[in-house]
Design a protein around this motif. Sequence first.
Motif, PDB file in Angstrom:
ATOM      1  N   ARG A 172       0.848  -1.187   0.000  1.00  0.00           N
ATOM      2  CA  ARG A 172       0.000   0.000   0.000  1.00  0.00           C
ATOM      3  C   ARG A 172       0.886   1.240   0.000  1.00  0.00           C
ATOM      4  N   LEU A 173       0.361   2.336  -0.547  1.00  0.00           N
ATOM      5  CA  LEU A 173       1.091   3.591  -0.604  1.00  0.00           C
ATOM      6  C   LEU A 173       0.260   4.668   0.079  1.00  0.00           C
ATOM      7  N   LEU A 174       0.922   5.434   0.936  1.00  0.00           N
ATOM      8  CA  LEU A 174       0.274   6.519   1.678  1.00  0.00           C
ATOM      9  C   LEU A 174       0.998   7.822   1.394  1.00  0.00           C
ATOM     10  N   THR A 175       0.242   8.866   1.045  1.00  0.00           N
ATOM     11  CA  THR A 175       0.844  10.190   0.895  1.00  0.00           C
ATOM     12  C   THR A 175       0.255  11.141   1.916  1.00  0.00           C
ATOM     13  N   VAL A 176       1.076  12.103   2.319  1.00  0.00           N
ATOM     14  CA  VAL A 176       0.630  13.166   3.217  1.00  0.00           C
ATOM     15  C   VAL A 176       0.794  14.494   2.484  1.00  0.00           C
ATOM     16  N   CYS A 177      -0.284  15.251   2.404  1.00  0.00           N
ATOM     17  CA  CYS A 177      -0.294  16.575   1.788  1.00  0.00           C
ATOM     18  C   CYS A 177       0.204  16.489   0.337  1.00  0.00           C
ATOM     19  N   SER A 178       1.230  17.288  -0.011  1.00  0.00           N
ATOM     20  CA  SER A 178       1.677  17.342  -1.404  1.00  0.00           C
ATOM     21  C   SER A 178       2.457  16.119  -1.837  1.00  0.00           C
TER      22      SER A 178
ATOM     23  N   VAL B  91      -9.623  13.790  -8.481  1.00  0.00           N
ATOM     24  CA  VAL B  91      -9.316  14.538  -7.273  1.00  0.00           C
ATOM     25  C   VAL B  91     -10.604  14.874  -6.510  1.00  0.00           C
ATOM     26  N   VAL B  92     -10.618  14.520  -5.240  1.00  0.00           N
ATOM     27  CA  VAL B  92     -11.748  14.814  -4.358  1.00  0.00           C
ATOM     28  C   VAL B  92     -11.318  15.973  -3.459  1.00  0.00           C
ATOM     29  N   PRO B  93     -11.873  17.165  -3.649  1.00  0.00           N
ATOM     30  CA  PRO B  93     -11.390  18.325  -2.892  1.00  0.00           C
ATOM     31  C   PRO B  93     -11.915  18.362  -1.465  1.00  0.00           C
ATOM     32  N   GLU B  94     -11.105  18.935  -0.583  1.00  0.00           N
ATOM     33  CA  GLU B  94     -11.520  19.357   0.758  1.00  0.00           C
ATOM     34  C   GLU B  94     -11.926  18.231   1.691  1.00  0.00           C
ATOM     35  N   VAL B  95     -11.513  16.982   1.411  1.00  0.00           N
ATOM     36  CA  VAL B  95     -11.746  15.895   2.363  1.00  0.00           C
ATOM     37  C   VAL B  95     -10.438  15.607   3.102  1.00  0.00           C
ATOM     38  N   LEU B  96     -10.535  14.926   4.238  1.00  0.00           N
ATOM     39  CA  LEU B  96      -9.348  14.663   5.044  1.00  0.00           C
ATOM     40  C   LEU B  96      -8.418  13.657   4.377  1.00  0.00           C
TER      41      LEU B  96
ATOM     42  N   GLY C  92      -3.173  17.971   4.420  1.00  0.00           N
ATOM     43  CA  GLY C  92      -1.995  18.384   5.161  1.00  0.00           C
ATOM     44  C   GLY C  92      -2.057  18.104   6.654  1.00  0.00           C
ATOM     45  N   THR C  93      -0.902  18.114   7.265  1.00  0.00           N
ATOM     46  CA  THR C  93      -0.672  18.059   8.708  1.00  0.00           C
ATOM     47  C   THR C  93      -1.560  17.042   9.416  1.00  0.00           C
ATOM     48  N   ALA C  94      -2.547  17.527  10.206  1.00  0.00           N
ATOM     49  CA  ALA C  94      -3.323  16.621  11.045  1.00  0.00           C
ATOM     50  C   ALA C  94      -4.080  15.579  10.239  1.00  0.00           C
ATOM     51  N   ALA C  95      -4.484  15.894   9.017  1.00  0.00           N
ATOM     52  CA  ALA C  95      -5.193  14.910   8.195  1.00  0.00           C
ATOM     53  C   ALA C  95      -4.309  13.711   7.891  1.00  0.00           C
ATOM     54  N   GLY C  96      -2.996  13.924   7.848  1.00  0.00           N
ATOM     55  CA  GLY C  96      -2.093  12.797   7.677  1.00  0.00           C
ATOM     56  C   GLY C  96      -2.169  11.838   8.845  1.00  0.00           C
ATOM     57  N   LEU C  97      -2.285  12.376  10.068  1.00  0.00           N
ATOM     58  CA  LEU C  97      -2.474  11.522  11.243  1.00  0.00           C
ATOM     59  C   LEU C  97      -3.784  10.755  11.142  1.00  0.00           C
ATOM     60  N   ASP C  98      -4.836  11.421  10.663  1.00  0.00           N
ATOM     61  CA  ASP C  98      -6.117  10.735  10.490  1.00  0.00           C
ATOM     62  C   ASP C  98      -5.976   9.538   9.546  1.00  0.00           C
ATOM     63  N   ALA C  99      -5.250   9.735   8.457  1.00  0.00           N
ATOM     64  CA  ALA C  99      -5.063   8.641   7.502  1.00  0.00           C
ATOM     65  C   ALA C  99      -4.234   7.514   8.116  1.00  0.00           C
ATOM     66  N   CYS C 100      -3.223   7.865   8.898  1.00  0.00           N
ATOM     67  CA  CYS C 100      -2.410   6.839   9.556  1.00  0.00           C
ATOM     68  C   CYS C 100      -3.244   6.032  10.545  1.00  0.00           C
ATOM     69  N   LEU C 101      -4.081   6.711  11.326  1.00  0.00           N
ATOM     70  CA  LEU C 101      -4.952   6.009  12.267  1.00  0.00           C
ATOM     71  C   LEU C 101      -5.963   5.139  11.532  1.00  0.00           C
ATOM     72  N   HIS C 102      -6.414   5.605  10.378  1.00  0.00           N
ATOM     73  CA  HIS C 102      -7.309   4.810   9.537  1.00  0.00           C
ATOM     74  C   HIS C 102      -6.624   3.499   9.141  1.00  0.00           C
TER      75      HIS C 102
ATOM     76  N   GLN D 273     -10.667   9.063  15.823  1.00  0.00           N
ATOM     77  CA  GLN D 273     -11.257   8.804  14.515  1.00  0.00           C
ATOM     78  C   GLN D 273     -11.899  10.059  13.951  1.00  0.00           C
ATOM     79  N   ARG D 274     -11.436  10.453  12.775  1.00  0.00           N
ATOM     80  CA  ARG D 274     -12.162  11.413  11.939  1.00  0.00           C
ATOM     81  C   ARG D 274     -12.286  10.752  10.580  1.00  0.00           C
ATOM     82  N   ASP D 275     -13.502  10.640  10.080  1.00  0.00           N
ATOM     83  CA  ASP D 275     -13.707   9.949   8.823  1.00  0.00           C
ATOM     84  C   ASP D 275     -13.076  10.727   7.671  1.00  0.00           C
ATOM     85  N   GLY D 276     -12.625   9.976   6.654  1.00  0.00           N
ATOM     86  CA  GLY D 276     -11.942  10.592   5.530  1.00  0.00           C
ATOM     87  C   GLY D 276     -12.774  11.626   4.797  1.00  0.00           C
ATOM     88  N   GLY D 277     -14.093  11.398   4.720  1.00  0.00           N
ATOM     89  CA  GLY D 277     -14.946  12.313   3.985  1.00  0.00           C
ATOM     90  C   GLY D 277     -15.268  13.598   4.709  1.00  0.00           C
ATOM     91  N   GLN D 278     -14.798  13.730   5.937  1.00  0.00           N
ATOM     92  CA  GLN D 278     -15.039  14.952   6.691  1.00  0.00           C
ATOM     93  C   GLN D 278     -14.282  16.109   6.047  1.00  0.00           C
TER      94      GLN D 278
END
Length: 321
Positions: free
Chosen positions: A100-106, A141-146, A158-168, A191-196
């Motif tokens: 699996r591949l995970l990106t954070v922000c840019s 591209v899905v804009p403005e989701v975590l 960016g930033t905190a949303a990367g932590l959300d993805a890691c916890l996911h 937990q913050r859902d990705g679509g938030q």
Amino acid sequence: MLRNVATVIWDGVAPFEFGVVCEAFGLDRSDDGVPLLEFGICAPQPGLVRTSLGFGIEVVDGLGRLEEADLVCVPAMRRGDPLPDGVTEALWRAHDRGARLLTVCSGAFALGEAGLLDGRECTTHWKYTDQLSARFPEAKVVPEVLYVDSGQIITSAGTAAGLDACLHIWRQEYGAAVASAVARRMVVPPQRDGGQAQFISRPVPEIDAETLGPLLAWISAHLHEELDVDSLARQVLMSPRTFARRFRAETGATPYAWITAQRVRRAEEMLERTERPVEWIAGEVGFGNAAALRHHFTRVRGLSPQAYRRRFACGESAESA
């Protein structure tokens, strides 16, 4: 099962986003019951890698480290730079063997340059989603989701949303209890859902406006009850329309979506830690019946409640009901 994580960086890496994946996957939290992962950092050319702030990170491993990884992380990089030699091929090799591949922000731009976002839903920081879409028109591209989980590739803002993805990812691999343990150590919401939404329109209530925090706590304690916008609006003395608008402004989600997410999360905990039948759990978390629980749970988690319990139950004799 996730056991080996590698993070690839090169000159221009953003130190915070790099730190996000190190914090999420690189620390030993075995004293809290969290599995210890093998974690590595690599670069196209081992040696000193310059961050976007000018200081350096000494990297020992080359791109061959990606060959061992179950998860390959790409933190934020400079968006306009071409990929260093060998990175595209290394990312594709990891992808083709099932990592699996995970990106954070840019970091999403790196996967775009490699052609790995073509035909996939993805996201990045809200400031750059238009640029990502224009630069890689084949990406969805899905804009403005975590974050967006498109299966093998997870992209986050960016930033905190990367932590959300890691916890996911922790939750997918090891269940809610382990993900919550990681979140507690990082002192972040479990937990913050990705679509938030990535941001809310008014993050700090004005002086004359009360926060909905007390109501959110009350909802979490009364998930088994029937909860609708009209009744919740009456509790805070608002019209339903004003309440719905305020709720989204404070949480980034609609009341229905937020409550459903809390119910799924509570069901996860009960499936892991109790032997109660699915029908009983459905009533306790407010879904009413097993069919409704199965529908929402499978849509959100990609597993039926029974399959989730078989995979993540804490005890050896959890009832699959």
